[in-house]
Design an enzyme around this catalytic site. Sequence first.
Site, PDB file in Angstrom:
ATOM      1  N   ASP A 189       0.850  -1.185   0.000  1.00  0.00           N
ATOM      2  CA  ASP A 189       0.000   0.000   0.000  1.00  0.00           C
ATOM      3  C   ASP A 189       0.888   1.239   0.000  1.00  0.00           C
ATOM      4  OD1 ASP A 189      -1.737   2.203   1.173  1.00  0.00           O
ATOM      5  OD2 ASP A 189      -3.186   0.574   1.077  1.00  0.00           O
ATOM      6  N   GLY A 229     -14.956   3.312   3.688  1.00  0.00           N
ATOM      7  CA  GLY A 229     -13.583   3.678   3.395  1.00  0.00           C
ATOM      8  C   GLY A 229     -13.033   3.149   2.095  1.00  0.00           C
ATOM      9  N   GLN A 230     -13.859   2.507   1.274  1.00  0.00           N
ATOM     10  CA  GLN A 230     -13.356   2.020  -0.015  1.00  0.00           C
ATOM     11  C   GLN A 230     -13.158   3.210  -0.939  1.00  0.00           C
ATOM     12  OE1 GLN A 230     -15.861  -0.836  -2.082  1.00  0.00           O
ATOM     13  NE2 GLN A 230     -14.215  -1.382  -3.488  1.00  0.00           N
ATOM     14  N   HIS A 290     -10.542  -5.742  -3.230  1.00  0.00           N
ATOM     15  CA  HIS A 290      -9.188  -5.909  -2.714  1.00  0.00           C
ATOM     16  C   HIS A 290      -9.213  -6.173  -1.216  1.00  0.00           C
ATOM     17  CE1 HIS A 290     -10.031  -1.568  -2.382  1.00  0.00           C
ATOM     18  NE2 HIS A 290      -9.156  -1.513  -1.400  1.00  0.00           N
ATOM     19  N   HIS A 329      -6.980  -5.850   2.277  1.00  0.00           N
ATOM     20  CA  HIS A 329      -5.848  -5.235   2.963  1.00  0.00           C
ATOM     21  C   HIS A 329      -5.308  -6.275   3.931  1.00  0.00           C
ATOM     22  CE1 HIS A 329      -6.771  -0.910   2.018  1.00  0.00           C
ATOM     23  NE2 HIS A 329      -7.964  -1.436   1.816  1.00  0.00           N
TER      24      HIS A 329
END
Length: 119
Positions: A35, A98-99, A105, A107
């Site tokens: 990230d 929070g996308q 995906h 995290h």
Amino acid sequence: MAGEPQADCLFCKIVSGDVPATVVRETETTLAFRDINPQAPTHVLVIPRVHYPDAGTLAAAEPTIAADVLREAAAVAVDDGTDGSGYRIVFNTGAGAGQTVFHAHAHVLGGRGFNWPPG
């Protein structure tokens, strides 16, 4: 069309190689990369190579690939040495959660303690 690369999707551009990323693992169906704004010592995103907007639509349409994402998330944790101390796998779904990139995906977060409840 679902499953097809989207021209305006950052993660599709990473899959195609048009946008660079620090790749840590890759398979025929997944790509894992660090990230750019890490929230823990280990913060890796694991994405399917096919485009679905979130984890739920991916799982409904391509359950085998959804399982591949989870398997690779666990492998990332082992590779980064966080499997012994614990790690977290997070799927944000929707802007309110929070996308920010609407390509499914996971995290993978580890290397520090986490509180409960999250957020």
